[in-house]
Design a protein around this motif. Sequence first.
Motif, PDB file in Angstrom:
ATOM      1  N   VAL A  18       1.072  -1.038  -0.216  1.00 55.42           N
ATOM      2  CA  VAL A  18      -0.090  -0.457   0.188  1.00 55.42           C
ATOM      3  C   VAL A  18       0.388   1.028  -0.180  1.00 55.42           C
ATOM      4  O   VAL A  18       0.301   2.490  -0.497  1.00 55.42           O
ATOM      5  N   SER A  19       1.738   1.412   0.524  1.00 56.66           N
ATOM      6  CA  SER A  19       2.682   1.952   0.136  1.00 56.66           C
ATOM      7  C   SER A  19       3.657   3.196  -1.028  1.00 56.66           C
ATOM      8  O   SER A  19       3.978   3.370  -0.464  1.00 56.66           O
ATOM      9  N   LEU A  20       3.088   1.852  -1.601  1.00 52.82           N
ATOM     10  CA  LEU A  20       3.626   1.633  -3.298  1.00 52.82           C
ATOM     11  C   LEU A  20       2.583   3.103  -3.862  1.00 52.82           C
ATOM     12  O   LEU A  20       2.908   4.389  -4.675  1.00 52.82           O
ATOM     13  N   THR A  21       0.953   3.492  -3.200  1.00 52.13           N
ATOM     14  CA  THR A  21       0.808   4.260  -3.607  1.00 52.13           C
ATOM     15  C   THR A  21       0.383   5.471  -3.522  1.00 52.13           C
ATOM     16  O   THR A  21       0.354   6.419  -3.811  1.00 52.13           O
ATOM     17  N   ALA A  22       1.671   5.934  -2.426  1.00 50.77           N
ATOM     18  CA  ALA A  22       2.235   7.304  -2.177  1.00 50.77           C
ATOM     19  C   ALA A  22       2.987   7.928  -3.355  1.00 50.77           C
ATOM     20  O   ALA A  22       3.741   9.210  -3.624  1.00 50.77           O
ATOM     21  N   VAL A  23       4.097   6.626  -3.955  1.00 50.48           N
ATOM     22  CA  VAL A  23       4.813   6.852  -5.239  1.00 50.48           C
ATOM     23  C   VAL A  23       3.721   7.183  -5.977  1.00 50.48           C
ATOM     24  O   VAL A  23       4.179   8.210  -7.155  1.00 50.48           O
ATOM     25  N   GLY A  24       2.916   6.911  -6.687  1.00 53.01           N
ATOM     26  CA  GLY A  24       2.094   6.642  -7.261  1.00 53.01           C
ATOM     27  C   GLY A  24       1.500   8.750  -7.432  1.00 53.01           C
ATOM     28  O   GLY A  24       1.248   9.235  -8.079  1.00 53.01           O
ATOM     29  N   ILE A  25       0.654   8.773  -6.374  1.00 53.99           N
ATOM     30  CA  ILE A  25       0.746  10.581  -5.991  1.00 53.99           C
ATOM     31  C   ILE A  25       1.532  11.231  -6.342  1.00 53.99           C
ATOM     32  O   ILE A  25       1.539  12.007  -6.265  1.00 53.99           O
ATOM     33  N   ALA A  26       3.211  10.696  -5.995  1.00 51.31           N
ATOM     34  CA  ALA A  26       3.936  11.589  -6.057  1.00 51.31           C
ATOM     35  C   ALA A  26       3.998  12.252  -7.819  1.00 51.31           C
ATOM     36  O   ALA A  26       5.152  13.260  -7.899  1.00 51.31           O
ATOM     37  N   VAL A  27       3.854  10.620  -8.001  1.00 48.52           N
ATOM     38  CA  VAL A  27       4.101  10.888  -9.864  1.00 48.52           C
ATOM     39  C   VAL A  27       3.133  12.237  -9.957  1.00 48.52           C
ATOM     40  O   VAL A  27       3.940  12.589 -11.010  1.00 48.52           O
ATOM     41  N   GLY A  28       1.876  11.754  -9.995  1.00 45.85           N
ATOM     42  CA  GLY A  28       0.881  12.564 -10.171  1.00 45.85           C
ATOM     43  C   GLY A  28       1.383  14.393  -9.263  1.00 45.85           C
ATOM     44  O   GLY A  28       1.309  15.314 -10.294  1.00 45.85           O
ATOM     45  N   ARG A  29       2.081  14.387  -8.944  1.00 46.98           N
ATOM     46  CA  ARG A  29       2.178  15.869  -8.581  1.00 46.98           C
ATOM     47  C   ARG A  29       2.988  15.862  -9.436  1.00 46.98           C
ATOM     48  O   ARG A  29       3.396  17.511  -9.409  1.00 46.98           O
ATOM     49  N   ALA A  30       4.013  15.000  -9.413  1.00 42.08           N
ATOM     50  CA  ALA A  30       5.073  15.653 -10.394  1.00 42.08           C
ATOM     51  C   ALA A  30       4.551  16.000 -12.306  1.00 42.08           C
ATOM     52  O   ALA A  30       5.148  17.078 -12.539  1.00 42.08           O
ATOM     53  N   VAL A  31       4.139  15.691 -12.482  1.00 45.73           N
ATOM     54  CA  VAL A  31       3.487  15.362 -13.541  1.00 45.73           C
ATOM     55  C   VAL A  31       2.550  17.068 -13.686  1.00 45.73           C
ATOM     56  O   VAL A  31       3.131  17.966 -14.456  1.00 45.73           O
ATOM     57  N   GLU A  32       1.813  16.975 -12.816  1.00 45.36           N
ATOM     58  CA  GLU A  32       1.149  18.555 -12.265  1.00 45.36           C
ATOM     59  C   GLU A  32       2.470  19.722 -12.165  1.00 45.36           C
ATOM     60  O   GLU A  32       2.164  20.960 -12.826  1.00 45.36           O
ATOM     61  N   SER A  33       3.321  19.267 -11.148  1.00 46.86           N
ATOM     62  CA  SER A  33       4.139  19.996 -11.251  1.00 46.86           C
ATOM     63  C   SER A  33       4.773  21.340 -12.593  1.00 46.86           C
ATOM     64  O   SER A  33       5.559  21.916 -12.501  1.00 46.86           O
ATOM     65  N   ASP A  34       5.093  20.096 -13.821  1.00 46.93           N
ATOM     66  CA  ASP A  34       5.425  20.524 -14.962  1.00 46.93           C
ATOM     67  C   ASP A  34       4.683  21.104 -15.617  1.00 46.93           C
ATOM     68  O   ASP A  34       5.073  21.724 -16.945  1.00 46.93           O
ATOM     69  N   ARG A  35       3.729  21.300 -15.435  1.00 45.24           N
ATOM     70  CA  ARG A  35       2.719  21.602 -16.526  1.00 45.24           C
ATOM     71  C   ARG A  35       3.048  23.882 -16.331  1.00 45.24           C
ATOM     72  O   ARG A  35       3.010  24.140 -15.252  1.00 45.24           O
ATOM     73  N   ALA A  36       2.132  24.430 -17.101  1.00 45.26           N
ATOM     74  CA  ALA A  36       2.908  25.696 -17.618  1.00 45.26           C
ATOM     75  C   ALA A  36       0.923  26.291 -16.271  1.00 45.26           C
ATOM     76  O   ALA A  36       1.338  27.573 -15.453  1.00 45.26           O
ATOM     77  N   ALA A  58       2.913   2.277 -12.871  1.00 44.16           N
ATOM     78  CA  ALA A  58       3.192   2.539 -13.689  1.00 44.16           C
ATOM     79  C   ALA A  58       1.159   2.196 -13.854  1.00 44.16           C
ATOM     80  O   ALA A  58       0.618   3.061 -14.639  1.00 44.16           O
ATOM     81  N   GLY A  59       0.686   1.646 -13.321  1.00 45.12           N
ATOM     82  CA  GLY A  59      -0.885   1.511 -13.238  1.00 45.12           C
ATOM     83  C   GLY A  59      -1.484   2.302 -12.595  1.00 45.12           C
ATOM     84  O   GLY A  59      -2.345   2.334 -12.667  1.00 45.12           O
ATOM     85  N   MET A  60      -1.057   3.173 -11.620  1.00 39.79           N
ATOM     86  CA  MET A  60      -1.053   4.566 -11.463  1.00 39.79           C
ATOM     87  C   MET A  60      -1.336   6.052 -12.293  1.00 39.79           C
ATOM     88  O   MET A  60      -2.316   6.883 -11.582  1.00 39.79           O
ATOM     89  N   GLY A  65      -4.094  12.949 -13.136  1.00 40.44           N
ATOM     90  CA  GLY A  65      -5.675  14.050 -13.014  1.00 40.44           C
ATOM     91  C   GLY A  65      -5.648  14.617 -12.305  1.00 40.44           C
ATOM     92  O   GLY A  65      -6.385  15.788 -11.375  1.00 40.44           O
ATOM     93  N   TYR A  66      -6.815  13.261 -11.332  1.00 42.94           N
ATOM     94  CA  TYR A  66      -7.731  13.358 -10.283  1.00 42.94           C
ATOM     95  C   TYR A  66      -6.790  13.789  -8.450  1.00 42.94           C
ATOM     96  O   TYR A  66      -6.671  13.951  -8.577  1.00 42.94           O
ATOM     97  N   VAL A  67      -5.295  13.631  -9.163  1.00 38.95           N
ATOM     98  CA  VAL A  67      -4.229  13.819  -8.011  1.00 38.95           C
ATOM     99  C   VAL A  67      -4.191  15.050  -7.907  1.00 38.95           C
ATOM    100  O   VAL A  67      -3.950  15.802  -6.361  1.00 38.95           O
ATOM    101  N   ALA A  68      -4.408  16.279  -9.400  1.00 40.22           N
ATOM    102  CA  ALA A  68      -3.439  17.190  -9.416  1.00 40.22           C
ATOM    103  C   ALA A  68      -4.806  18.033  -8.764  1.00 40.22           C
ATOM    104  O   ALA A  68      -4.352  18.712  -7.442  1.00 40.22           O
ATOM    105  N   ILE A  69      -6.338  17.594  -8.521  1.00 44.93           N
ATOM    106  CA  ILE A  69      -7.068  18.312  -7.923  1.00 44.93           C
ATOM    107  C   ILE A  69      -7.293  17.982  -6.701  1.00 44.93           C
ATOM    108  O   ILE A  69      -7.782  19.071  -5.982  1.00 44.93           O
ATOM    109  N   ARG A  70      -7.494  17.059  -6.060  1.00 45.68           N
ATOM    110  CA  ARG A  70      -7.611  16.170  -4.310  1.00 45.68           C
ATOM    111  C   ARG A  70      -6.526  17.030  -4.497  1.00 45.68           C
ATOM    112  O   ARG A  70      -6.907  18.084  -3.416  1.00 45.68           O
TER     113      ARG A  70
END
Length: 280
Positions: A18-36, A58-60, A65-70
Amino acid sequence: MTGSTTGSTAGSELPTGVSLTAVGIAVGRAVESDRADALFRDRHARAFVDACGAGAVAGMGAFSGYVAIRTRFFDDYLLGAARRGRRQVVLLAAGLDTRAFRLPWPPGTHLFELDLPALLAFKEDVLAREGATASCRRTALAADLREDWAPALRAAGFDPAVPTAWLAEGLLPYLSTADNDLLADRIGRLSATGSELALDHLDSETRRGSLAGTSDALDALGASWLSTLDDPAGWLAGHGWTVRDAPARTALLQRYGRGGAAPAREADRPSGLASAVREA
């Protein structure tokens, strides 16, 4: 990390289960942070992903998109609570959250992070390599949230007589219904009048429908969803909380200027996000 302490002494290891989900959420935050037009900037998110490897989650990817809004919804909630005088903040299942470092906390804020010891050790190692500096007093505590974590929180300086801002992000679906009830009872016993609580939840229709694929991916990671919540307002009321903000999906998308309208059949459905206040 100025202003930070940690209650974890475990050696660092890569997240699993379950701790891997924290990495998946970090992926979402990293992707969002790169947006203009990013809804927030998290300069440490990429470091967590690089330390673990994006391939592990990878499956997350479709969840970003949801991670960014949340993330932005809870950022707004926490800063709003701080403006209302809540200087004691508790992040339950904090994971790889970096709000202690990236949000402009008012002077006197004490932020507590609770999560599993191995995940916190991994987090501390990465943050130390990054030279991260907290913008508030920060205390990280190793805890299994299915057990009684209240004594450790009190011992770390938490004062139950002080109104608190609580956040349970990415937590409830991974606990059983019974464990969620116990969690809510423990939070309630520690919450003075005026305390605030925000959380995300998963309703049964969404799990069976639009998030069925995500559910399968989480099962493969060993991080299965164990419960759903179809009446969050009623559940919160039963534990002494009054919902303040629980936007529908379309309203949430419009609030943050993302994604246009939700499909007509889903537009008025809950977004899965809610904040509440303890009035007595």
